[in-house]
Design a protein around this motif. Structure first.
Motif, PDB file in Angstrom:
ATOM      1  N   LEU A  78       0.805  -1.216   0.000  1.00 53.15           N
ATOM      2  CA  LEU A  78       0.000   0.000   0.000  1.00 53.15           C
ATOM      3  C   LEU A  78       0.845   1.276   0.000  1.00 53.15           C
ATOM      4  N   ASP A  79       2.054   1.178   0.502  1.00 51.28           N
ATOM      5  CA  ASP A  79       2.969   2.324   0.608  1.00 51.28           C
ATOM      6  C   ASP A  79       4.343   1.887   0.083  1.00 51.28           C
ATOM      7  N   PRO A  80       4.443   1.663  -1.224  1.00 52.66           N
ATOM      8  CA  PRO A  80       5.649   1.037  -1.782  1.00 52.66           C
ATOM      9  C   PRO A  80       6.908   1.883  -1.700  1.00 52.66           C
ATOM     10  N   PHE A  81       6.777   3.186  -1.461  1.00 49.12           N
ATOM     11  CA  PHE A  81       7.944   4.052  -1.414  1.00 49.12           C
ATOM     12  C   PHE A  81       8.387   4.359   0.015  1.00 49.12           C
ATOM     13  N   ASN A  82       7.950   3.534   0.969  1.00 45.90           N
ATOM     14  CA  ASN A  82       8.373   3.657   2.361  1.00 45.90           C
ATOM     15  C   ASN A  82       9.674   2.855   2.511  1.00 45.90           C
ATOM     16  N   PHE A  83      10.770   3.495   2.183  1.00 46.38           N
ATOM     17  CA  PHE A  83      12.044   2.779   2.165  1.00 46.38           C
ATOM     18  C   PHE A  83      12.568   2.483   3.563  1.00 46.38           C
ATOM     19  N   GLU A  84      12.169   3.259   4.538  1.00 51.48           N
ATOM     20  CA  GLU A  84      12.560   2.955   5.911  1.00 51.48           C
ATOM     21  C   GLU A  84      11.953   1.611   6.328  1.00 51.48           C
ATOM     22  N   LEU A  85      10.668   1.433   6.052  1.00 52.99           N
ATOM     23  CA  LEU A  85      10.014   0.161   6.368  1.00 52.99           C
ATOM     24  C   LEU A  85      10.564  -0.957   5.486  1.00 52.99           C
ATOM     25  N   ARG A  86      10.842  -0.668   4.243  1.00 48.81           N
ATOM     26  CA  ARG A  86      11.388  -1.673   3.320  1.00 48.81           C
ATOM     27  C   ARG A  86      12.713  -2.226   3.852  1.00 48.81           C
ATOM     28  N   LEU A  87      13.585  -1.336   4.314  1.00 52.81           N
ATOM     29  CA  LEU A  87      14.875  -1.773   4.855  1.00 52.81           C
ATOM     30  C   LEU A  87      14.695  -2.556   6.152  1.00 52.81           C
ATOM     31  N   ALA A  88      13.804  -2.081   7.018  1.00 53.67           N
ATOM     32  CA  ALA A  88      13.538  -2.792   8.273  1.00 53.67           C
ATOM     33  C   ALA A  88      12.980  -4.184   7.987  1.00 53.67           C
ATOM     34  N   SER A  89      12.057  -4.264   7.039  1.00 56.20           N
ATOM     35  CA  SER A  89      11.449  -5.542   6.699  1.00 56.20           C
ATOM     36  C   SER A  89      12.486  -6.529   6.169  1.00 56.20           C
ATOM     37  N   ARG A  90      13.410  -6.050   5.368  1.00 55.56           N
ATOM     38  CA  ARG A  90      14.481  -6.933   4.875  1.00 55.56           C
ATOM     39  C   ARG A  90      15.311  -7.472   6.039  1.00 55.56           C
ATOM     40  N   ASP A  91      15.584  -6.597   7.002  1.00 61.54           N
ATOM     41  CA  ASP A  91      16.332  -7.028   8.184  1.00 61.54           C
ATOM     42  C   ASP A  91      15.549  -8.087   8.955  1.00 61.54           C
ATOM     43  N   TRP A  92      14.252  -7.857   9.126  1.00 60.56           N
ATOM     44  CA  TRP A  92      13.414  -8.829   9.835  1.00 60.56           C
ATOM     45  C   TRP A  92      13.369 -10.161   9.092  1.00 60.56           C
ATOM     46  N   GLU A  93      13.304 -10.106   7.770  1.00 55.93           N
ATOM     47  CA  GLU A  93      13.288 -11.337   6.977  1.00 55.93           C
ATOM     48  C   GLU A  93      14.580 -12.119   7.170  1.00 55.93           C
ATOM     49  N   ARG A  94      15.719 -11.414   7.176  1.00 53.24           N
ATOM     50  CA  ARG A  94      17.000 -12.095   7.407  1.00 53.24           C
ATOM     51  C   ARG A  94      17.030 -12.715   8.800  1.00 53.24           C
ATOM     52  N   ARG A  95      16.494 -11.982   9.771  1.00 54.47           N
ATOM     53  CA  ARG A  95      16.437 -12.510  11.139  1.00 54.47           C
ATOM     54  C   ARG A  95      15.578 -13.778  11.186  1.00 54.47           C
ATOM     55  N   LEU A  96      14.450 -13.761  10.509  1.00 53.75           N
ATOM     56  CA  LEU A  96      13.564 -14.916  10.465  1.00 53.75           C
ATOM     57  C   LEU A  96      14.238 -16.091   9.765  1.00 53.75           C
ATOM     58  N   GLU A  97      14.930 -15.826   8.671  1.00 50.57           N
ATOM     59  CA  GLU A  97      15.641 -16.895   7.957  1.00 50.57           C
ATOM     60  C   GLU A  97      16.702 -17.533   8.842  1.00 50.57           C
ATOM     61  N   ARG A  98      17.445 -16.711   9.591  1.00 48.39           N
ATOM     62  CA  ARG A  98      18.465 -17.259  10.505  1.00 48.39           C
ATOM     63  C   ARG A  98      17.804 -18.112  11.582  1.00 48.39           C
ATOM     64  N   ARG A  99      16.672 -17.624  12.096  1.00 49.25           N
ATOM     65  CA  ARG A  99      15.964 -18.373  13.131  1.00 49.25           C
ATOM     66  C   ARG A  99      15.501 -19.720  12.586  1.00 49.25           C
ATOM     67  N   LEU A 100      14.949 -19.717  11.394  1.00 46.12           N
ATOM     68  CA  LEU A 100      14.487 -20.965  10.787  1.00 46.12           C
ATOM     69  C   LEU A 100      15.654 -21.904  10.513  1.00 46.12           C
ATOM     70  N   ALA A 101      16.790 -21.349  10.099  1.00 46.39           N
ATOM     71  CA  ALA A 101      17.966 -22.163   9.841  1.00 46.39           C
ATOM     72  C   ALA A 101      18.507 -22.794  11.125  1.00 46.39           C
ATOM     73  N   ASN A 102      18.230 -22.142  12.265  1.00 51.25           N
ATOM     74  CA  ASN A 102      18.670 -22.680  13.572  1.00 51.25           C
ATOM     75  C   ASN A 102      17.592 -23.532  14.234  1.00 51.25           C
ATOM     76  N   GLY A 103      16.663 -24.014  13.458  1.00 54.75           N
ATOM     77  CA  GLY A 103      15.611 -24.868  13.986  1.00 54.75           C
ATOM     78  C   GLY A 103      14.568 -24.122  14.784  1.00 54.75           C
ATOM     79  N   GLY A 104      14.373 -22.835  14.484  1.00 53.41           N
ATOM     80  CA  GLY A 104      13.346 -22.040  15.143  1.00 53.41           C
ATOM     81  C   GLY A 104      13.819 -21.339  16.387  1.00 53.41           C
ATOM     82  N   LYS A 105      15.108 -21.483  16.717  1.00 49.60           N
ATOM     83  CA  LYS A 105      15.648 -20.827  17.907  1.00 49.60           C
ATOM     84  C   LYS A 105      16.209 -19.459  17.538  1.00 49.60           C
ATOM     85  N   PRO A 106      16.041 -18.471  18.445  1.00 53.99           N
ATOM     86  CA  PRO A 106      16.556 -17.115  18.159  1.00 53.99           C
ATOM     87  C   PRO A 106      18.055 -17.077  17.990  1.00 53.99           C
TER      88      PRO A 106
END
Length: 106
Positions: A78-106
Motif C-alpha cells: 500500500l505504501d511502496p515508497f516507504n524505504f525505511e520500512l522496506r529496509l527494516a522488513s528486509r532485516d526482519w526477513e533475514r532474522r527470520l531466515e536465521r531463526r528458521l535455519a537454527n531450527g526455530g531458535k533465536p
C-alpha cells in the motif's frame, strides 16, 4: 509539467510502480518526491499502510518476527515508497531466515 513528470504522475496514479521503485532503489534522491506524490494520489492506501506498519511494530515487540514481516509486506503493498520500512522488513526477513535455519531458535 515535463513529459517525464506527466508520465510519472500517470504511472503512480494507476499503480505502475515497478520501474519507479527500481529508480528509487538506485537513486535515493528521488525517494521523498515519489513517496509524496504517492501519498497525494493514494491517501487511503497510506492510512491503511500505517495500520499494517503499526501491526508490524507491535508484532516485533512481541518477538513475533514472522507476523512482523507479513504485516510489513502488507504495508509495503500500500505504501511502496516507504524505504525505511522496506529496509527494516528486509532485516526482519533475514532474522527470520536465521531463526528458521537454527531450527526455530533465536
Amino acid at each position: 509539467m515535463s513529459t517525464s513528470e506527466a508520465r510519472q504522475d500517470h504511472d503512480l496514479r494507476h499503480g505502475f510502480i515497478k520501474l519507479h521503485l527500481i529508480r528509487a532503489e538506485r537513486d535515493p534522491s528521488v525517494r521523498t518526491g515519489l513517496r509524496q506524490k504517492w501519498q497525494a494520489l493514494h491517501p487511503q492506501k497510506m492510512r491503511e499502510a500505517a495500520g499494517y506498519a503499526q501491526q508490524a511494530i507491535d508484532a516485533l515487540s512481541r518477538t513475533d518476527v514472522a507476523t512482523a514481516v507479513d504485516a510489513a509486506n502488507e504495508a509495503l503493498e500500500l505504501d511502496p515508497f516507504n524505504f525505511e520500512l522496506r529496509l527494516a522488513s528486509r532485516d526482519w526477513e533475514r532474522r527470520l531466515e536465521r531463526r528458521l535455519a537454527n531450527g526455530g531458535k533465536p
